[in-house]
Design a protein around this motif. Structure first.
Motif: not given
Length: 87
Positions: A5-6, A9-11, A36-40, A44-47
């Motif tokens: 996740i981190d 998010a940085y990318l 694939f990965k999905a970031l959301y 309140q936090g990342f999924w």
């Protein structure tokens, strides 16, 4: 596809100059194009969702620096393993 996740998010911020806390869904595809990965960010936090296709591959750009906006319908098709038309 080893990034968490981190790192993702940085990318989003450093490489694409986008805001990972925007509530948008960011999709990342592996080199073999079978996962694939999905970031959301939900406020309140990342999924992070990870999907691997047992049969078949995604239709995905070969350009690692390319960013595309997808409709919700296109995302749904990708998650079901269908090809989408990328302009």
């Amino acid at each position: 596809m080893r990034q968490g996740i981190d790192s993702l998010a940085y990318l989003v911020k450093s490489q694409f100059n986008l805001y990972s806390f925007s509530g948008q869904v960011y999709l990342f595809c592996g080199g073999r194009k079978d996962r694939f990965k999905a970031l959301y960010w939900d406020g309140q936090g990342f999924w992070m969702l990870y999907k691997r296709f047992e049969n078949g591959k995604l239709t995905w750009s070969n350009d690692e620096n390319e960013v595309r906006a997808l409709t919700s319908e296109q995302v749904d098709w990708l998650m079901k393993g269908f090809s989408i038309r990328l302009k």
